[in-house]
Design a protein around this motif. Structure first.
Motif, PDB file in Angstrom:
ATOM      1  N   ILE A 280       0.848  -1.190   0.000  1.00 24.24           N
ATOM      2  CA  ILE A 280       0.000   0.000   0.000  1.00 24.24           C
ATOM      3  C   ILE A 280       0.885   1.241   0.000  1.00 24.24           C
ATOM      4  O   ILE A 280       1.695   1.433   0.910  1.00 24.24           O
ATOM      5  CB  ILE A 280      -0.933   0.009   1.223  1.00 24.24           C
ATOM      6  N   ALA A 281       0.723   2.073  -1.032  1.00 25.50           N
ATOM      7  CA  ALA A 281       1.469   3.333  -1.105  1.00 25.50           C
ATOM      8  C   ALA A 281       0.721   4.431  -0.360  1.00 25.50           C
ATOM      9  O   ALA A 281       1.326   5.256   0.313  1.00 25.50           O
ATOM     10  CB  ALA A 281       1.694   3.739  -2.554  1.00 25.50           C
ATOM     11  N   CYS A 282      -0.603   4.436  -0.481  1.00 25.44           N
ATOM     12  CA  CYS A 282      -1.433   5.416   0.217  1.00 25.44           C
ATOM     13  C   CYS A 282      -2.898   4.986   0.125  1.00 25.44           C
ATOM     14  O   CYS A 282      -3.230   4.013  -0.550  1.00 25.44           O
ATOM     15  CB  CYS A 282      -1.243   6.823  -0.347  1.00 25.44           C
ATOM     16  N   GLU A 283      -3.733   5.722   0.826  1.00 18.95           N
ATOM     17  CA  GLU A 283      -5.162   5.418   0.863  1.00 18.95           C
ATOM     18  C   GLU A 283      -5.940   6.704   0.639  1.00 18.95           C
ATOM     19  O   GLU A 283      -5.546   7.773   1.113  1.00 18.95           O
ATOM     20  CB  GLU A 283      -5.510   4.824   2.223  1.00 18.95           C
ATOM     21  N   LEU A 284      -7.027   6.611  -0.107  1.00 16.61           N
ATOM     22  CA  LEU A 284      -7.903   7.756  -0.304  1.00 16.61           C
ATOM     23  C   LEU A 284      -9.311   7.275  -0.572  1.00 16.61           C
ATOM     24  O   LEU A 284      -9.526   6.327  -1.324  1.00 16.61           O
ATOM     25  CB  LEU A 284      -7.413   8.666  -1.445  1.00 16.61           C
ATOM     26  N   ASN A 285     -10.284   7.879   0.093  1.00 26.22           N
ATOM     27  CA  ASN A 285     -11.697   7.568  -0.123  1.00 26.22           C
ATOM     28  C   ASN A 285     -11.990   6.066  -0.099  1.00 26.22           C
ATOM     29  O   ASN A 285     -12.665   5.541  -0.980  1.00 26.22           O
ATOM     30  CB  ASN A 285     -12.183   8.171  -1.444  1.00 26.22           C
ATOM     31  N   SER A 286     -11.472   5.374   0.872  1.00 29.01           N
ATOM     32  CA  SER A 286     -11.651   3.922   1.027  1.00 29.01           C
ATOM     33  C   SER A 286     -11.042   3.131  -0.126  1.00 29.01           C
ATOM     34  O   SER A 286     -11.401   1.983  -0.350  1.00 29.01           O
ATOM     35  CB  SER A 286     -13.132   3.566   1.182  1.00 29.01           C
ATOM     36  N   GLN A 287     -10.153   3.742  -0.855  1.00 29.25           N
ATOM     37  CA  GLN A 287      -9.424   3.090  -1.942  1.00 29.25           C
ATOM     38  C   GLN A 287      -7.959   2.968  -1.531  1.00 29.25           C
ATOM     39  O   GLN A 287      -7.426   3.845  -0.853  1.00 29.25           O
ATOM     40  CB  GLN A 287      -9.492   3.931  -3.226  1.00 29.25           C
ATOM     41  N   HIS A 288      -7.325   1.890  -1.980  1.00 30.08           N
ATOM     42  CA  HIS A 288      -5.885   1.756  -1.797  1.00 30.08           C
ATOM     43  C   HIS A 288      -5.201   2.018  -3.128  1.00 30.08           C
ATOM     44  O   HIS A 288      -5.672   1.581  -4.177  1.00 30.08           O
ATOM     45  CB  HIS A 288      -5.514   0.349  -1.343  1.00 30.08           C
ATOM     46  N   VAL A 289      -4.092   2.719  -3.061  1.00 30.05           N
ATOM     47  CA  VAL A 289      -3.177   2.811  -4.186  1.00 30.05           C
ATOM     48  C   VAL A 289      -2.059   1.835  -3.826  1.00 30.05           C
ATOM     49  O   VAL A 289      -1.363   2.009  -2.822  1.00 30.05           O
ATOM     50  CB  VAL A 289      -2.629   4.243  -4.363  1.00 30.05           C
ATOM     51  N   LYS A 290      -1.951   0.780  -4.632  1.00 35.91           N
ATOM     52  CA  LYS A 290      -1.004  -0.288  -4.330  1.00 35.91           C
ATOM     53  C   LYS A 290       0.100  -0.316  -5.377  1.00 35.91           C
ATOM     54  O   LYS A 290      -0.142  -0.026  -6.550  1.00 35.91           O
ATOM     55  CB  LYS A 290      -1.720  -1.644  -4.321  1.00 35.91           C
ATOM     56  N   LEU A 291       1.286  -0.694  -4.948  1.00 35.54           N
ATOM     57  CA  LEU A 291       2.417  -0.869  -5.841  1.00 35.54           C
ATOM     58  C   LEU A 291       2.799  -2.335  -5.820  1.00 35.54           C
ATOM     59  O   LEU A 291       2.863  -2.954  -4.758  1.00 35.54           O
ATOM     60  CB  LEU A 291       3.600  -0.016  -5.382  1.00 35.54           C
ATOM     61  N   VAL A 292       3.057  -2.878  -7.009  1.00 43.99           N
ATOM     62  CA  VAL A 292       3.389  -4.294  -7.101  1.00 43.99           C
ATOM     63  C   VAL A 292       4.288  -4.521  -8.308  1.00 43.99           C
ATOM     64  O   VAL A 292       4.154  -3.839  -9.323  1.00 43.99           O
ATOM     65  CB  VAL A 292       2.100  -5.161  -7.189  1.00 43.99           C
ATOM     66  N   LYS A 293       5.203  -5.458  -8.155  1.00 42.21           N
ATOM     67  CA  LYS A 293       6.040  -5.878  -9.270  1.00 42.21           C
ATOM     68  C   LYS A 293       5.486  -7.203  -9.800  1.00 42.21           C
ATOM     69  O   LYS A 293       5.181  -8.112  -9.014  1.00 42.21           O
ATOM     70  CB  LYS A 293       7.494  -6.072  -8.836  1.00 42.21           C
ATOM     71  N   PHE A 294       5.347  -7.275 -11.121  1.00 37.33           N
ATOM     72  CA  PHE A 294       4.891  -8.494 -11.783  1.00 37.33           C
ATOM     73  C   PHE A 294       6.081  -9.144 -12.484  1.00 37.33           C
ATOM     74  O   PHE A 294       6.939  -8.462 -13.029  1.00 37.33           O
ATOM     75  CB  PHE A 294       3.887  -8.191 -12.900  1.00 37.33           C
ATOM     76  N   LYS A 295       6.094 -10.457 -12.507  1.00 36.87           N
ATOM     77  CA  LYS A 295       6.968 -11.223 -13.391  1.00 36.87           C
ATOM     78  C   LYS A 295       6.431 -12.634 -13.428  1.00 36.87           C
ATOM     79  O   LYS A 295       6.182 -13.234 -12.386  1.00 36.87           O
ATOM     80  CB  LYS A 295       8.422 -11.216 -12.928  1.00 36.87           C
TER      81      LYS A 295
ATOM     82  N   VAL B 243       7.842  -5.877 -14.368  1.00 33.18           N
ATOM     83  CA  VAL B 243       7.036  -4.688 -14.654  1.00 33.18           C
ATOM     84  C   VAL B 243       6.592  -4.092 -13.328  1.00 33.18           C
ATOM     85  O   VAL B 243       6.339  -4.809 -12.373  1.00 33.18           O
ATOM     86  CB  VAL B 243       5.840  -5.029 -15.576  1.00 33.18           C
ATOM     87  N   TRP B 244       6.536  -2.758 -13.283  1.00 35.12           N
ATOM     88  CA  TRP B 244       6.069  -2.039 -12.095  1.00 35.12           C
ATOM     89  C   TRP B 244       4.660  -1.562 -12.361  1.00 35.12           C
ATOM     90  O   TRP B 244       4.413  -0.868 -13.356  1.00 35.12           O
ATOM     91  CB  TRP B 244       6.943  -0.843 -11.806  1.00 35.12           C
ATOM     92  N   VAL B 245       3.740  -1.920 -11.485  1.00 32.95           N
ATOM     93  CA  VAL B 245       2.324  -1.599 -11.683  1.00 32.95           C
ATOM     94  C   VAL B 245       1.769  -0.904 -10.445  1.00 32.95           C
ATOM     95  O   VAL B 245       2.035  -1.314  -9.314  1.00 32.95           O
ATOM     96  CB  VAL B 245       1.515  -2.878 -11.993  1.00 32.95           C
ATOM     97  N   MET B 246       0.978   0.123 -10.698  1.00 33.95           N
ATOM     98  CA  MET B 246       0.239   0.800  -9.644  1.00 33.95           C
ATOM     99  C   MET B 246      -1.220   0.401  -9.802  1.00 33.95           C
ATOM    100  O   MET B 246      -1.780   0.476 -10.902  1.00 33.95           O
ATOM    101  CB  MET B 246       0.401   2.317  -9.761  1.00 33.95           C
ATOM    102  N   LEU B 247      -1.824  -0.054  -8.710  1.00 30.06           N
ATOM    103  CA  LEU B 247      -3.222  -0.482  -8.712  1.00 30.06           C
ATOM    104  C   LEU B 247      -4.070   0.509  -7.930  1.00 30.06           C
ATOM    105  O   LEU B 247      -3.637   1.007  -6.890  1.00 30.06           O
ATOM    106  CB  LEU B 247      -3.358  -1.853  -8.038  1.00 30.06           C
ATOM    107  N   PHE B 248      -5.265   0.762  -8.425  1.00 30.61           N
ATOM    108  CA  PHE B 248      -6.258   1.549  -7.694  1.00 30.61           C
ATOM    109  C   PHE B 248      -7.455   0.638  -7.493  1.00 30.61           C
ATOM    110  O   PHE B 248      -8.055   0.170  -8.469  1.00 30.61           O
ATOM    111  CB  PHE B 248      -6.692   2.779  -8.499  1.00 30.61           C
ATOM    112  N   GLU B 249      -7.814   0.387  -6.242  1.00 33.87           N
ATOM    113  CA  GLU B 249      -8.926  -0.512  -5.977  1.00 33.87           C
ATOM    114  C   GLU B 249      -9.433  -0.304  -4.552  1.00 33.87           C
ATOM    115  O   GLU B 249      -8.710   0.226  -3.702  1.00 33.87           O
ATOM    116  CB  GLU B 249      -8.516  -1.966  -6.214  1.00 33.87           C
ATOM    117  N   PRO B 250     -10.661  -0.733  -4.277  1.00 33.60           N
ATOM    118  CA  PRO B 250     -11.176  -0.617  -2.912  1.00 33.60           C
ATOM    119  C   PRO B 250     -10.252  -1.327  -1.913  1.00 33.60           C
ATOM    120  O   PRO B 250      -9.627  -2.342  -2.241  1.00 33.60           O
ATOM    121  CB  PRO B 250     -12.538  -1.299  -2.985  1.00 33.60           C
TER     122      PRO B 250
END
Length: 119
Positions: A21-36, A91-98
């Motif tokens: 979790i990078a940060c939280e806003l309006n009950s949403q998480h901004v998440k950072l994840v590496k895929f491979k 790959v570096w991915v930023m996710l926006f989700e509840p």
């Protein structure tokens, strides 16, 4: 109310498919994840997901087609749609989700992360 440097945060992630979790806003998480490699086929009953590629590219596989998502592009997967991210290279991915969204959706396996760390 402090700025976040994405490169610094991603440099601290040392495992694939382990969202932070990078940060939280309006009950949403901004998440950072590496895929491979390939993830698991799954869907989310109640949540849409937004995937934004910060660095690299990956394939978002659907049962009927594949979308290539390049750096500086994003894709939204609507709730209920089965999907599987696959990355040939890191790959570096930023996710926006509840905040309630489980990374593996309707599937629980060794890739499931129930308690995410703040990075």
């Amino acid at each position: 109310m402090e700025k976040i440097n994405l490169a610094e945060k991603f440099d601290r992630i040392d495992a694939y498919w382990d969202p932070r979790i990078a940060c939280e806003l309006n009950s949403q998480h901004v998440k950072l994840v590496k895929f491979k490699g390939p993830f698991v086929w799954h869907h989310h009953e109640n949540e849409d997901e937004l995937f934004f590629v910060v660095k690299g590219r990956f394939n978002m596989e659907f049962r009927d087609r594949t979308e290539i998502v390049n750096e500086n592009e994003l894709i939204v997967v609507p709730r209920g749609v089965e999907h599987r991210p696959v990355a040939d290279e890191e790959v570096w991915v930023m996710l926006f989700e509840p905040a309630s969204t489980l990374n593996t959706g309707n599937i629980e396996n060794d890739l499931t992360k129930k308690n995410l760390d703040l990075i």
